[in-house]
Motif scaffolding. Sequence first.
Motif, PDB file in Angstrom:
ATOM      1  N   ALA A 282       0.818  -1.220   0.000  1.00  0.00           N
ATOM      2  CA  ALA A 282       0.000   0.000   0.000  1.00  0.00           C
ATOM      3  C   ALA A 282       0.851   1.268   0.000  1.00  0.00           C
ATOM      4  O   ALA A 282       0.302   2.372  -0.121  1.00  0.00           O
ATOM      5  N   LEU A 283       2.170   1.128   0.121  1.00  0.00           N
ATOM      6  CA  LEU A 283       3.046   2.291   0.250  1.00  0.00           C
ATOM      7  C   LEU A 283       2.992   3.224  -0.961  1.00  0.00           C
ATOM      8  O   LEU A 283       2.861   4.438  -0.800  1.00  0.00           O
ATOM      9  N   PRO A 284       3.048   2.713  -2.205  1.00  0.00           N
ATOM     10  CA  PRO A 284       2.939   3.630  -3.362  1.00  0.00           C
ATOM     11  C   PRO A 284       1.532   4.230  -3.434  1.00  0.00           C
ATOM     12  O   PRO A 284       0.562   3.521  -3.707  1.00  0.00           O
ATOM     13  N   ARG A 285       1.419   5.524  -3.217  1.00  0.00           N
ATOM     14  CA  ARG A 285       0.101   6.168  -3.156  1.00  0.00           C
ATOM     15  C   ARG A 285      -0.657   6.073  -4.478  1.00  0.00           C
ATOM     16  O   ARG A 285      -1.885   5.993  -4.491  1.00  0.00           O
ATOM     17  N   LYS A 286       0.072   6.060  -5.579  1.00  0.00           N
ATOM     18  CA  LYS A 286      -0.613   6.062  -6.873  1.00  0.00           C
ATOM     19  C   LYS A 286      -1.347   4.753  -7.147  1.00  0.00           C
ATOM     20  O   LYS A 286      -2.218   4.696  -8.007  1.00  0.00           O
ATOM     21  N   TRP A 287      -1.002   3.693  -6.418  1.00  0.00           N
ATOM     22  CA  TRP A 287      -1.681   2.420  -6.617  1.00  0.00           C
ATOM     23  C   TRP A 287      -3.043   2.381  -5.921  1.00  0.00           C
ATOM     24  O   TRP A 287      -3.918   1.627  -6.320  1.00  0.00           O
ATOM     25  N   HIS A 288      -3.202   3.129  -4.837  1.00  0.00           N
ATOM     26  CA  HIS A 288      -4.443   3.179  -4.060  1.00  0.00           C
ATOM     27  C   HIS A 288      -4.875   1.781  -3.599  1.00  0.00           C
ATOM     28  O   HIS A 288      -6.060   1.440  -3.615  1.00  0.00           O
ATOM     29  N   LEU A 289      -3.923   0.949  -3.193  1.00  0.00           N
ATOM     30  CA  LEU A 289      -4.245  -0.398  -2.728  1.00  0.00           C
ATOM     31  C   LEU A 289      -4.517  -0.395  -1.231  1.00  0.00           C
ATOM     32  O   LEU A 289      -3.797   0.247  -0.468  1.00  0.00           O
ATOM     33  N   PRO A 290      -5.561  -1.105  -0.776  1.00  0.00           N
ATOM     34  CA  PRO A 290      -5.810  -1.193   0.671  1.00  0.00           C
ATOM     35  C   PRO A 290      -4.776  -2.077   1.349  1.00  0.00           C
ATOM     36  O   PRO A 290      -4.259  -3.034   0.745  1.00  0.00           O
ATOM     37  N   VAL A 291      -4.490  -1.772   2.600  1.00  0.00           N
ATOM     38  CA  VAL A 291      -3.484  -2.521   3.354  1.00  0.00           C
ATOM     39  C   VAL A 291      -3.875  -3.993   3.486  1.00  0.00           C
ATOM     40  O   VAL A 291      -3.012  -4.880   3.493  1.00  0.00           O
ATOM     41  N   VAL A 292      -5.169  -4.260   3.563  1.00  0.00           N
ATOM     42  CA  VAL A 292      -5.615  -5.624   3.819  1.00  0.00           C
ATOM     43  C   VAL A 292      -5.234  -6.571   2.684  1.00  0.00           C
ATOM     44  O   VAL A 292      -5.108  -7.788   2.905  1.00  0.00           O
ATOM     45  N   LEU A 293      -5.031  -6.057   1.493  1.00  0.00           N
ATOM     46  CA  LEU A 293      -4.710  -6.918   0.363  1.00  0.00           C
ATOM     47  C   LEU A 293      -3.405  -7.676   0.611  1.00  0.00           C
ATOM     48  O   LEU A 293      -3.338  -8.899   0.448  1.00  0.00           O
ATOM     49  N   GLY A 294      -2.363  -6.956   1.027  1.00  0.00           N
ATOM     50  CA  GLY A 294      -1.086  -7.600   1.306  1.00  0.00           C
ATOM     51  C   GLY A 294      -1.164  -8.572   2.470  1.00  0.00           C
ATOM     52  O   GLY A 294      -0.498  -9.615   2.472  1.00  0.00           O
ATOM     53  N   GLN A 295      -2.005  -8.253   3.461  1.00  0.00           N
ATOM     54  CA  GLN A 295      -2.148  -9.144   4.608  1.00  0.00           C
ATOM     55  C   GLN A 295      -2.841 -10.451   4.214  1.00  0.00           C
ATOM     56  O   GLN A 295      -2.467 -11.522   4.693  1.00  0.00           O
ATOM     57  N   LEU A 296      -3.832 -10.343   3.328  1.00  0.00           N
ATOM     58  CA  LEU A 296      -4.467 -11.563   2.823  1.00  0.00           C
ATOM     59  C   LEU A 296      -3.465 -12.422   2.039  1.00  0.00           C
ATOM     60  O   LEU A 296      -3.407 -13.648   2.212  1.00  0.00           O
ATOM     61  N   LEU A 297      -2.678 -11.774   1.200  1.00  0.00           N
ATOM     62  CA  LEU A 297      -1.680 -12.505   0.420  1.00  0.00           C
ATOM     63  C   LEU A 297      -0.642 -13.162   1.326  1.00  0.00           C
ATOM     64  O   LEU A 297      -0.192 -14.285   1.064  1.00  0.00           O
ATOM     65  N   ALA A 298      -0.280 -12.467   2.411  1.00  0.00           N
ATOM     66  CA  ALA A 298       0.680 -13.034   3.365  1.00  0.00           C
ATOM     67  C   ALA A 298       0.110 -14.292   4.018  1.00  0.00           C
ATOM     68  O   ALA A 298       0.816 -15.293   4.199  1.00  0.00           O
ATOM     69  N   GLY A 299      -1.183 -14.235   4.382  1.00  0.00           N
ATOM     70  CA  GLY A 299      -1.815 -15.407   4.970  1.00  0.00           C
ATOM     71  C   GLY A 299      -1.876 -16.568   3.998  1.00  0.00           C
ATOM     72  O   GLY A 299      -1.657 -17.733   4.378  1.00  0.00           O
ATOM     73  N   ILE A 300      -2.174 -16.269   2.742  1.00  0.00           N
ATOM     74  CA  ILE A 300      -2.192 -17.324   1.719  1.00  0.00           C
ATOM     75  C   ILE A 300      -0.817 -17.969   1.588  1.00  0.00           C
ATOM     76  O   ILE A 300      -0.683 -19.184   1.433  1.00  0.00           O
ATOM     77  N   LEU A 301       0.222 -17.153   1.696  1.00  0.00           N
ATOM     78  CA  LEU A 301       1.595 -17.643   1.544  1.00  0.00           C
ATOM     79  C   LEU A 301       1.985 -18.629   2.646  1.00  0.00           C
ATOM     80  O   LEU A 301       2.624 -19.652   2.381  1.00  0.00           O
ATOM     81  N   ILE A 302       1.599 -18.330   3.900  1.00  0.00           N
ATOM     82  CA  ILE A 302       2.060 -19.169   5.015  1.00  0.00           C
ATOM     83  C   ILE A 302       0.988 -20.144   5.501  1.00  0.00           C
ATOM     84  O   ILE A 302       1.230 -20.903   6.440  1.00  0.00           O
ATOM     85  N   GLY A 303      -0.195 -20.141   4.855  1.00  0.00           N
ATOM     86  CA  GLY A 303      -1.298 -20.971   5.325  1.00  0.00           C
ATOM     87  C   GLY A 303      -1.512 -22.216   4.497  1.00  0.00           C
ATOM     88  O   GLY A 303      -0.569 -22.816   3.966  1.00  0.00           O
ATOM     89  N   ARG A 304      -2.773 -22.605   4.357  1.00  0.00           N
ATOM     90  CA  ARG A 304      -3.129 -23.867   3.714  1.00  0.00           C
ATOM     91  C   ARG A 304      -2.715 -23.922   2.254  1.00  0.00           C
ATOM     92  O   ARG A 304      -2.381 -24.992   1.733  1.00  0.00           O
ATOM     93  N   THR A 305      -2.729 -22.775   1.582  1.00  0.00           N
ATOM     94  CA  THR A 305      -2.366 -22.763   0.167  1.00  0.00           C
ATOM     95  C   THR A 305      -0.868 -22.898  -0.034  1.00  0.00           C
ATOM     96  O   THR A 305      -0.411 -23.571  -0.962  1.00  0.00           O
ATOM     97  N   GLY A 306      -0.092 -22.221   0.841  1.00  0.00           N
ATOM     98  CA  GLY A 306       1.342 -22.112   0.636  1.00  0.00           C
ATOM     99  C   GLY A 306       2.189 -23.031   1.498  1.00  0.00           C
ATOM    100  O   GLY A 306       2.135 -24.256   1.378  1.00  0.00           O
ATOM    101  N   LEU A 307       2.937 -22.417   2.409  1.00  0.00           N
ATOM    102  CA  LEU A 307       3.961 -23.147   3.155  1.00  0.00           C
ATOM    103  C   LEU A 307       3.435 -23.921   4.358  1.00  0.00           C
ATOM    104  O   LEU A 307       4.192 -24.676   4.977  1.00  0.00           O
ATOM    105  N   LYS A 308       2.164 -23.677   4.736  1.00  0.00           N
ATOM    106  CA  LYS A 308       1.541 -24.390   5.874  1.00  0.00           C
ATOM    107  C   LYS A 308       2.348 -24.207   7.165  1.00  0.00           C
ATOM    108  O   LYS A 308       2.530 -25.150   7.950  1.00  0.00           O
TER     109      LYS A 308
END
Length: 390
Positions: free
Chosen positions: A20-46
């Motif tokens: 979310a740091l680049p302002r021009k992207w206008h991305l919500p913070v929660v997006l990266g947190q969801l992706l992080a959970g996917i990475l370390i959870g059931r989909t990814g590294l478990k």
Amino acid sequence: MTFLQLSLISAVALLGPLLALPRKWHLPVVLGQLLAGILIGRTGLKLVDPGDPTFTLLADVGFALIMFVAGTHVPVRDKAIRAALGGGAARAGAAAALAVATGIGIAAIFGTGHAPLYIVLLASSSAALVLPIVDSLRLGGPKVLTMIAQVAIADIACIVALPLAVDPPNAGRAALGAVAVAACALILFFVLRALERRGTRDRLHNVSEDRKFALELRIQLALLFALAGLAVLGHVSVMLAGFSFGLAVAAVGEPRRLAHQLFAVSDGFLGPVFFVWLGASLNVNDLAADPRMILLGLSLGVGTLVVHSAMRVLGQPLPLAVLSASQLGVPVAATTIGSQLHLLQPGEGAAMILGALITIAASAVAGSRAVSAQEAVTNPSGAGPAPNSR
């Protein structure tokens, strides 16, 4: 759960602010947190177990806090918002009517039998996403206020309707639980307003600030958790408890110091824990295993955009119509409740989150277009930035 796992969760949640740091992207913070959970959870590294009772409890607390803060952000005391309620209600109702036909069609095509759930998803908006975007982009004017009213009405209505739509056989029990939670939130509003008028809150605030007791935060958390407990007993999502109590506090007037404290607790710790837990709970591999679920997610996302964009017919500028389609809380709650009750098909929860992410991406583009349109109106010569018209 161990401290090392909690440290890992807190560390990977930093992906949210980084994206979310680049302002021009206008991305919500929660997006990266969801992706992080996917990475370390059931989909990814478990590396974490989303079924761990401690992890689940912390996530539920974070969800209740997120919805509480979202409720406090609804500007119910703003007289300009009250004047815009008529237009906002008309558009929210029209969008809901279109969502009925679209939701039934999507459920029939994919054979899931979840038409009521899809109708709620398609009609919903997210005040927790839209209001920060409006503030950060300094959007203003009567049309923006009407859009805010529309989003608030749709958000409240869909939060109430969601428990009934997710589990129709137990709709009666959920309705009673929702009424009980709403009634208690209304009682709390009258109690808090009486204490405010008598000056009790000011005296409490002064003592708390002088003695460093953080009494306001302690009391608000105790009330929030009590209301969340009632919601659980009534088989209703803590989402309704948090949001209704947040509305009550917003109607009375949230102290700035309390807002800062809640921001620290919610956005600094428990909120990220919830979104990482949610991402870890999703098994995106189910999408790959069943391409129908990918199409379902695309259909829900595009369908939501179409339903809300149709409000252009009622005079709403297209960028604001698309922005009003931005959603997260209701799809997240639907995925959470449906997964806990084992009501969803494999991959269906991930499909709903995919649909929400499509609306978020579209809202980022729509926000930029809305800024350009506002600048063209307020500063047609192009000399310098447009002033804040809010």
